[in-house]
Design a protein around this motif. Sequence first.
Motif, PDB file in Angstrom:
ATOM      1  N   SER A   1       0.764  -1.066  -0.012  1.00 12.09           N
ATOM      2  CA  SER A   1      -0.066   0.733   0.292  1.00 12.09           C
ATOM      3  C   SER A   1       0.977   1.170  -0.471  1.00 12.09           C
ATOM      4  CB  SER A   1      -0.888  -0.119   1.529  1.00 12.09           C
ATOM      5  OG  SER A   1      -0.531  -0.010   2.220  1.00 12.09           O
ATOM      6  N   ALA A   2       2.534   0.963   0.200  1.00 14.21           N
ATOM      7  CA  ALA A   2       2.534   2.057   0.242  1.00 14.21           C
ATOM      8  C   ALA A   2       3.876   1.972  -0.586  1.00 14.21           C
ATOM      9  CB  ALA A   2       4.036   1.842   1.460  1.00 14.21           C
TER      10      ALA A   2
ATOM     11  N   LEU B   1      10.227   0.999   5.488  1.00  9.45           N
ATOM     12  CA  LEU B   1       8.301   1.861   5.882  1.00  9.45           C
ATOM     13  C   LEU B   1       9.268   3.567   5.609  1.00  9.45           C
ATOM     14  CD1 LEU B   1       6.291   0.311   7.864  1.00  9.45           C
ATOM     15  CD2 LEU B   1       6.426   0.003   5.061  1.00  9.45           C
TER      16      LEU B   1
ATOM     17  N   ALA C   1       9.061   5.669   2.904  1.00 14.45           N
ATOM     18  CA  ALA C   1       7.886   6.928   2.838  1.00 14.45           C
ATOM     19  C   ALA C   1       9.048   8.289   1.929  1.00 14.45           C
ATOM     20  CB  ALA C   1       7.547   7.330   4.239  1.00 14.45           C
TER      21      ALA C   1
ATOM     22  N   HIS D   1      -0.409  -0.057  13.366  1.00 15.79           N
ATOM     23  CA  HIS D   1      -0.276  -0.376  12.218  1.00 15.79           C
ATOM     24  C   HIS D   1      -0.736  -2.264  12.657  1.00 15.79           C
ATOM     25  CE1 HIS D   1       0.117   2.479   8.889  1.00 15.79           C
ATOM     26  NE2 HIS D   1       1.054   2.659   9.066  1.00 15.79           N
TER      27      HIS D   1
END
Length: 576
Positions: free
Chosen positions: A376-377, A446, A450, A562
Amino acid sequence: MSESTRATGRGAHHPVATLFRVPPILDSALLTGWTRAATQALERHRAEIDRINVFPVPDGDTGTNLLLTMRAATEAVLRVLRDNADGPARGAAVVAGALARGALVGARGNSGVILSQVLRGVADAVAAVVGPTPAGAVLADALGRAHRLATAAVTRPREGTVLSVLGAAARAAAAAGSDRLDDVACAAAEAAAGAVQATTGQLPELARAGVVDAGGLGLYLVLDALAGLVSGRTGTARLPATGAPARQPARGRDVLVAEREGGSPGYDYEVMYLLESPADERMGALRGELDALGDCVSVVGDGDGLWNVHVHCSDVGAAIEAGLAVGRPHRITVIRFADQVRDALTAGAGETGRFVRDRAVLMVVAGAELAELARSAGAAVLERPRDREVEACDLVAALAGTRARHVVLLPGDGELTAVAEQAAAVARREGQEVLVVPTASVLQGLAALAVHDPQRRAGDDVVAMAEAAAGTRTGGLVVAESEALTWVGPCEPGDVLGISDGEVVVIAPDLAVGGLWLAHRMLTAGGELVTVLLGEGADDALADGLAADLRRTHPEVDVVVHRGGQTGFAIVLGVE
């Protein structure tokens, strides 16, 4: 049969003034012209063939795969002609051999593999000519060889596929009763047109969709291009009636449950690679091993130790290891059906569609929830197997599966960095640019993801990702299983241990208190964002309570929660 199909008949191919026309011969000029005409025909009808592609996998790419395979063959011939512009190596056998090898190396999907065997049949037949031989006989021999090669390459051939069309063309060529190339080519094309229309009634998957076989239709176009060229017919061929799908080909996750060859269960990946191996006798065992792993298996060679391997499966590593057992796999391509990039024609011609995008980020994660979070990132994902360590071949396959020219690899584990570098070295030898950004945890990955900006210069983007990863401190909570002496004192079974930088820094009575204490300690060095990953089986209320406590005690800090689904730590914290 429709009017357009009748137009493919033998009589329609002969121009009016043919009484004294010199019979065409199968020389290098004709082979080159045929390749060009076939490529143009596939370019015109690619979208139509893609649209009706419902078997063996409804992924709508058969026309694209055939076109890219034919382009690869064309490029191989052009290289041979260019490299021998003033030399003698420009005969039919050399050109036909270049066509076959170029198609084998650049074959895409099952349809591309079959097309490569058609061209290999031509190459073998041309090479076998001794003395004066009628061109029509050579073509008939070529199609017969092609049918035998293609049938042998597929583990479970079925009626109503491109093999049926190729078989019909080969039989018609043998029965043409003429030594003229134009007569034999036209007979083969006419039989192929009829066989294409018959596929709808031969294969249940096609009957349900109300379409003809996409691969068979593509083969007809290739054969019709030759018939038009040698007969002097002008204009472009019209397709036989193809039908319209009752539903559009499956997209995205629907592909995972689509019907496959032989009714086998769905698989996640299409795996293809070239294999260098002189051991012809071991290819049967390789086919059997791949067939046990998945379906749509084909293993085809050029007769000189180079093989093209294709399989649909879920265990990518096992498919590649099967090749390693008999030779050296290279040019590995892995496509995840759920994430398949459709517009392969935007790729650079020099790579014959191997790369369909410029840049990608590949993350290694443990568990489906983390994988979904990473996807999803914007990352491509390799999920770590639960029963073994990640190996270099797994990473090589995943890198190839991104189909990106430039890839940033985030291993997510300090112990995996060396393996990631090995895989990156292999990928670089195959023409893919790979940079490994060392990440000791998924939260560092992550954080790097980002700040990833595909519009930024690649070098600057990697620096920004590396800085973001290095600026993320991580920690986690585990429950002690036995007595132990730690850096902060003794612990008892059931105590909650807060671990940061590999050391126990907090001992707490429960997870809620432990999470707060660990976060306080990690924030002593400053921070703007706390990310909380909730482990497998952990209560959502645990993370909600921790987030509320942190917002109350550290109002200057943003908190994001999350579900990570990790098994090693009940909670993982990241501070940026």
